[in-house]
Scaffold this active site. Structure first.
Site, PDB file in Angstrom:
ATOM      1  N   GLU A 252       1.300  -6.652  14.904  1.00 39.33           N
ATOM      2  CA  GLU A 252       1.793  -6.547  16.282  1.00 39.33           C
ATOM      3  C   GLU A 252       2.459  -5.203  16.555  1.00 39.33           C
ATOM      4  OE1 GLU A 252       2.357  -9.833  18.417  1.00 39.33           O
ATOM      5  OE2 GLU A 252       0.463  -9.994  17.321  1.00 39.33           O
ATOM      6  N   THR A 253       2.901  -4.546  15.485  1.00 38.08           N
ATOM      7  CA  THR A 253       3.692  -3.327  15.675  1.00 38.08           C
ATOM      8  C   THR A 253       2.923  -2.091  15.201  1.00 38.08           C
ATOM      9  OG1 THR A 253       4.657  -3.339  13.469  1.00 38.08           O
ATOM     10  CG2 THR A 253       5.757  -4.703  15.116  1.00 38.08           C
TER      11      THR A 253
ATOM     12  N   ARG B 226     -15.786  -5.741   4.465  1.00 36.81           N
ATOM     13  CA  ARG B 226     -15.838  -4.519   3.644  1.00 36.81           C
ATOM     14  C   ARG B 226     -15.442  -4.759   2.189  1.00 36.81           C
ATOM     15  NH1 ARG B 226     -15.298  -3.670   8.674  1.00 36.81           N
ATOM     16  NH2 ARG B 226     -16.203  -1.828   9.675  1.00 36.81           N
TER      17      ARG B 226
ATOM     18  N   HIS C 101       3.620  -0.318  12.672  1.00 36.46           N
ATOM     19  CA  HIS C 101       3.795  -0.151  11.233  1.00 36.46           C
ATOM     20  C   HIS C 101       2.477   0.253  10.552  1.00 36.46           C
ATOM     21  CE1 HIS C 101       7.343  -1.153   8.800  1.00 36.46           C
ATOM     22  NE2 HIS C 101       6.503  -1.107   7.784  1.00 36.46           N
TER      23      HIS C 101
ATOM     24  N   SER D 208       0.816  -1.217   0.000  1.00 38.35           N
ATOM     25  CA  SER D 208       0.000   0.000   0.000  1.00 38.35           C
ATOM     26  C   SER D 208       0.849   1.267   0.000  1.00 38.35           C
ATOM     27  CB  SER D 208      -0.936   0.004   1.214  1.00 38.35           C
ATOM     28  OG  SER D 208      -1.920  -0.971   1.042  1.00 38.35           O
ATOM     29  N   PHE D 209       2.003   1.195   0.633  1.00 33.14           N
ATOM     30  CA  PHE D 209       2.864   2.383   0.662  1.00 33.14           C
ATOM     31  C   PHE D 209       3.217   2.829  -0.763  1.00 33.14           C
ATOM     32  CE2 PHE D 209       6.992   4.572   1.201  1.00 33.14           C
ATOM     33  CZ  PHE D 209       6.584   5.568   2.077  1.00 33.14           C
ATOM     34  N   GLU D 210       3.368   1.859  -1.656  1.00 37.94           N
ATOM     35  CA  GLU D 210       3.753   2.161  -3.041  1.00 37.94           C
ATOM     36  C   GLU D 210       2.578   2.649  -3.893  1.00 37.94           C
ATOM     37  OE1 GLU D 210       5.013  -0.709  -1.442  1.00 37.94           O
ATOM     38  OE2 GLU D 210       6.854   0.444  -1.081  1.00 37.94           O
TER      39      GLU D 210
HETATM   40  C1  DLZ Z   1       5.313  -3.795   5.565  1.00 42.81           C
HETATM   41  C2  DLZ Z   1       3.844  -3.914   5.394  1.00 42.81           C
HETATM   42  C3  DLZ Z   1       3.039  -4.378   6.457  1.00 42.81           C
HETATM   43  C4  DLZ Z   1       3.599  -4.750   7.796  1.00 42.81           C
HETATM   44  N1  DLZ Z   1       1.728  -4.541   6.311  1.00 42.81           N
HETATM   45  C5  DLZ Z   1       1.143  -4.212   5.119  1.00 42.81           C
HETATM   46  C6  DLZ Z   1      -0.260  -4.364   4.941  1.00 42.81           C
HETATM   47  O1  DLZ Z   1      -1.009  -4.840   5.807  1.00 42.81           O
HETATM   48  N2  DLZ Z   1      -0.780  -3.984   3.744  1.00 42.81           N
HETATM   49  C7  DLZ Z   1      -0.001  -3.474   2.718  1.00 42.81           C
HETATM   50  O2  DLZ Z   1      -0.538  -3.142   1.659  1.00 42.81           O
HETATM   51  N3  DLZ Z   1       1.332  -3.356   2.881  1.00 42.81           N
HETATM   52  C8  DLZ Z   1       1.908  -3.709   4.025  1.00 42.81           C
HETATM   53  N4  DLZ Z   1       3.280  -3.590   4.186  1.00 42.81           N
HETATM   54  C9  DLZ Z   1       4.087  -3.227   3.002  1.00 42.81           C
HETATM   55  C10 DLZ Z   1       4.240  -1.712   2.795  1.00 42.81           C
HETATM   56  O3  DLZ Z   1       3.047  -1.160   2.267  1.00 42.81           O
HETATM   57  C11 DLZ Z   1       5.383  -1.454   1.774  1.00 42.81           C
HETATM   58  O4  DLZ Z   1       5.175  -2.229   0.619  1.00 42.81           O
HETATM   59  C12 DLZ Z   1       6.752  -1.783   2.345  1.00 42.81           C
HETATM   60  O5  DLZ Z   1       6.971  -1.084   3.552  1.00 42.81           O
HETATM   61  C13 DLZ Z   1       7.873  -1.422   1.347  1.00 42.81           C
HETATM   62  O6  DLZ Z   1       7.892  -0.012   1.114  1.00 42.81           O
END
Ligand code: DLZ
Length: 157
Positions: A93-94, A135, A96, A64-66
């Protein structure tokens, strides 16, 4: 006060105007079952207004970050009338979860401010897997469908 989610009515006839528009979906690879359900929901909306799955461009990103970079890249192509960002973040758990969720909301918000191509954010941020299922085609509807309808609405503003 009721906490039940009630999806708003979608005026399919009006949104059929959007069948002439171009859409892209950027989606994350994390939690693939949920993502596939959201994608199916989005495509089922587009089918209702006369668009085929092949009419919608799709870009897969690792997480999702990307979604932020992926959506920015699609905006830069200047081909689309609206973009949908699909992701599912499930609490672990964290902390993040919190940082990634907030970053995606902020990042997509910034892209919306700085471009004429709207991005509709279909990001589930759930405490557990069951909530995400609820959802994405479960008891609270399908957020993918709702966001595709929102993208269609934005494309004809
Ligand atoms: C690292 C991570 C974690 C812990 N959980 C999710 C999640 O639940 N859903 C999701 O789409 N992405 C997760 N990521 C990955 C981050 O979005 C990202 O891809 C990494 O931190 C690399 O930049």
């Amino acid at each position: 006060m009721s906490t039940q989610h009630k999806p708003k009515e979608v005026d399919i006839n009006r949104l059929k105007l959007a069948s002439e528009k171009r859409f892209a979906i950027v989606y994350s690879e994390w939690n693939p079952e949920i993502i596939n359900r959201l994608l199916s929901g989005a495509i089922s909306f587009f089918n209702q207004i006369g668009l085929d799955s092949n009419d919608i461009d799709k870009l897969k990103v690792p997480g999702s970050f990307e979604l932020i970079f992926g959506c920015s890249k699609m905006q830069s192509l200047k081909k689309y009338d609206a973009i949908i960002a699909i992701g599912s973040i499930i609490k672990g758990e964290t902390s993040h979860f919190r940082y990634i969720s907030q970053s995606v909301f902020d990042g997509i918000k910034d892209l919306n401010i700085n471009s004429n191509c709207p991005i509709v954010l279909c990001l589930l941020t759930d405490d557990n897997y069951n909530q995400a299922m609820d959802r994405s085609g479960g008891k609270f509807g399908n957020k993918g469908y709702d966001c595709a309808a929102a993208a269609a609405q934005m494309s004809i503003i």
